[in-house]
Design a protein around this motif. Structure first.
Motif, PDB file in Angstrom:
ATOM      1  N   ALA A  21      82.762  61.962  74.410  1.00 45.47           N
ATOM      2  CA  ALA A  21      83.477  62.261  75.643  1.00 45.47           C
ATOM      3  C   ALA A  21      84.928  62.619  75.469  1.00 45.47           C
ATOM      4  O   ALA A  21      85.420  63.516  76.153  1.00 45.47           O
ATOM      5  CB  ALA A  21      83.366  61.079  76.598  1.00 45.47           C
ATOM      6  N   SER A  22      85.648  61.911  74.587  1.00 43.45           N
ATOM      7  CA  SER A  22      87.092  62.090  74.564  1.00 43.45           C
ATOM      8  C   SER A  22      87.561  63.096  73.530  1.00 43.45           C
ATOM      9  O   SER A  22      88.753  63.234  73.308  1.00 43.45           O
ATOM     10  CB  SER A  22      87.772  60.739  74.299  1.00 43.45           C
ATOM     11  OG  SER A  22      87.328  60.210  73.070  1.00 43.45           O
ATOM     12  N   THR A  25      89.497  65.824  75.684  1.00 41.58           N
ATOM     13  CA  THR A  25      90.542  65.355  76.575  1.00 41.58           C
ATOM     14  C   THR A  25      91.603  64.556  75.845  1.00 41.58           C
ATOM     15  O   THR A  25      92.700  64.389  76.348  1.00 41.58           O
ATOM     16  CB  THR A  25      89.939  64.501  77.698  1.00 41.58           C
ATOM     17  OG1 THR A  25      89.191  63.423  77.112  1.00 41.58           O
ATOM     18  CG2 THR A  25      89.027  65.328  78.559  1.00 41.58           C
ATOM     19  N   ASP A  64      88.755  61.553  81.366  1.00 39.31           N
ATOM     20  CA  ASP A  64      88.399  60.822  80.150  1.00 39.31           C
ATOM     21  C   ASP A  64      87.924  59.414  80.479  1.00 39.31           C
ATOM     22  O   ASP A  64      86.929  58.932  79.929  1.00 39.31           O
ATOM     23  CB  ASP A  64      89.602  60.783  79.215  1.00 39.31           C
ATOM     24  CG  ASP A  64      89.276  60.142  77.877  1.00 39.31           C
ATOM     25  OD1 ASP A  64      88.416  60.675  77.167  1.00 39.31           O
ATOM     26  OD2 ASP A  64      89.882  59.107  77.546  1.00 39.31           O
ATOM     27  N   LEU A  67      84.436  59.555  82.086  1.00 37.33           N
ATOM     28  CA  LEU A  67      83.409  59.852  81.090  1.00 37.33           C
ATOM     29  C   LEU A  67      83.074  58.612  80.259  1.00 37.33           C
ATOM     30  O   LEU A  67      81.908  58.358  79.943  1.00 37.33           O
ATOM     31  CB  LEU A  67      83.864  60.990  80.185  1.00 37.33           C
ATOM     32  CG  LEU A  67      83.855  62.390  80.795  1.00 37.33           C
ATOM     33  CD1 LEU A  67      84.564  63.371  79.878  1.00 37.33           C
ATOM     34  CD2 LEU A  67      82.433  62.854  81.076  1.00 37.33           C
ATOM     35  N   GLU A 130      76.901  65.347  77.785  1.00 38.94           N
ATOM     36  CA  GLU A 130      77.586  66.539  77.299  1.00 38.94           C
ATOM     37  C   GLU A 130      77.785  67.553  78.420  1.00 38.94           C
ATOM     38  O   GLU A 130      78.848  68.168  78.543  1.00 38.94           O
ATOM     39  CB  GLU A 130      76.794  67.157  76.149  1.00 38.94           C
ATOM     40  CG  GLU A 130      76.776  66.299  74.885  1.00 38.94           C
ATOM     41  CD  GLU A 130      75.806  66.803  73.841  1.00 38.94           C
ATOM     42  OE1 GLU A 130      75.025  67.734  74.157  1.00 38.94           O
ATOM     43  OE2 GLU A 130      75.825  66.270  72.721  1.00 38.94           O
ATOM     44  N   GLU A 133      80.541  66.313  80.722  1.00 36.95           N
ATOM     45  CA  GLU A 133      81.857  66.525  80.122  1.00 36.95           C
ATOM     46  C   GLU A 133      82.285  67.981  80.248  1.00 36.95           C
ATOM     47  O   GLU A 133      83.422  68.282  80.646  1.00 36.95           O
ATOM     48  CB  GLU A 133      81.829  66.115  78.653  1.00 36.95           C
ATOM     49  CG  GLU A 133      83.146  66.343  77.935  1.00 36.95           C
ATOM     50  CD  GLU A 133      83.053  66.018  76.443  1.00 36.95           C
ATOM     51  OE1 GLU A 133      84.103  65.835  75.828  1.00 36.95           O
ATOM     52  OE2 GLU A 133      81.926  65.971  75.908  1.00 36.95           O
ATOM     53  N   GLN A 134      81.380  68.887  79.927  1.00 36.26           N
ATOM     54  CA  GLN A 134      81.703  70.312  79.985  1.00 36.26           C
ATOM     55  C   GLN A 134      82.060  70.748  81.401  1.00 36.26           C
ATOM     56  O   GLN A 134      83.025  71.500  81.614  1.00 36.26           O
ATOM     57  CB  GLN A 134      80.529  71.125  79.450  1.00 36.26           C
ATOM     58  CG  GLN A 134      80.288  70.952  77.956  1.00 36.26           C
ATOM     59  CD  GLN A 134      78.997  71.615  77.495  1.00 36.26           C
ATOM     60  OE1 GLN A 134      78.287  72.241  78.282  1.00 36.26           O
ATOM     61  NE2 GLN A 134      78.682  71.460  76.218  1.00 36.26           N
TER      62      GLN A 134
END
Length: 212
Positions: A21-22, A25, A64, A67, A130, A133-134
């Protein structure tokens, strides 16, 4: 019997998700570079780092954090189901000498099917994280357009260069901090949930939505 099942149920999908996730970001800090004496700032030439802008902005930090929460929820879901499968396998292994062979094989096959479904579910959850996140980062980057244009005009830039494509430059030409300030004034957070892709994975067993 237990070894047979554990081989199928020992996927590390839940743990693999935790690192995804990070990455965009919160990029890792680069090693400290030696001191450099720069030439004069070039009038009209500006530099901007979109990863740094997203990572240091309030909305980027909010994305972030959200997520990470989603990842924790997914890991809790998969870990709980994994524990249940392990316990079921141990229970079946403990009674393998007390039930008929055909009954044992039938129950083992049922348990194997559950383990396979768990693995597919883990892979699906990873794809969902994923995709989440996108989508969230895409929204943040789209919000950057207006602040970039505002600062570009305010700083009287004639050209804007991508900081990630420039090895060295006079920091006075970097407008990233000004863009972050403008972005923070524009938006501070995003509200979003995990993307659901259950209907898009052929062969996946029917799954119930996660309780949140």
């Amino acid at each position: 019997m237990s070894k047979f099942l554990f081989a199928a149920a020992s996927s590390v999908v839940a743990l693999a998700i935790a690192t995804s996730a990070s990455a965009q970001t919160a990029p890792a800090a680069a090693p400290a570079a030696p001191a450099v004496t720069h030439g004069p700032a070039l009038a009209g030439v500006c530099i901007f780092s979109s990863p740094r802008a997203v990572g240091s902005s309030q909305v980027g930090k909010a994305v972030d954090a959200r997520l990470k929460t989603i990842i924790q929820q997914v890991n809790a879901e998969l870990t709980g189901e994994r524990t249940a499968l392990d316990n079921e396998a141990k229970a079946l292994d403990a009674k393998k000498t007390t039930i008929a062979q055909d009954a044992l094989e039938q129950q083992a096959a049922t348990l194997q099917a559950k383990a396979n479904a768990w693995q597919r579910k883990g892979q699906l959850r990873q794809k969902e994280v994923e995709a989440t996140e996108q989508k969230a980062l895409s929204r943040v980057y789209s919000e950057l357009n207006t602040p970039i244009q505002q600062v570009y005009q305010a700083q009287k830039c004639s050209i804007l260069l991508d900081r990630e494509s420039v090895m060295l430059a006079n920091p006075a030409m970097d407008i990233t901090d000004a863009v972050v300030a403008a972005l923070d004034a524009r938006i501070k957070t995003l509200t979003f949930d995990r993307e659901r892709l259950d209907q898009q994975v052929p062969g996946a067993a029917p799954l119930q939505p996660t309780n949140r």
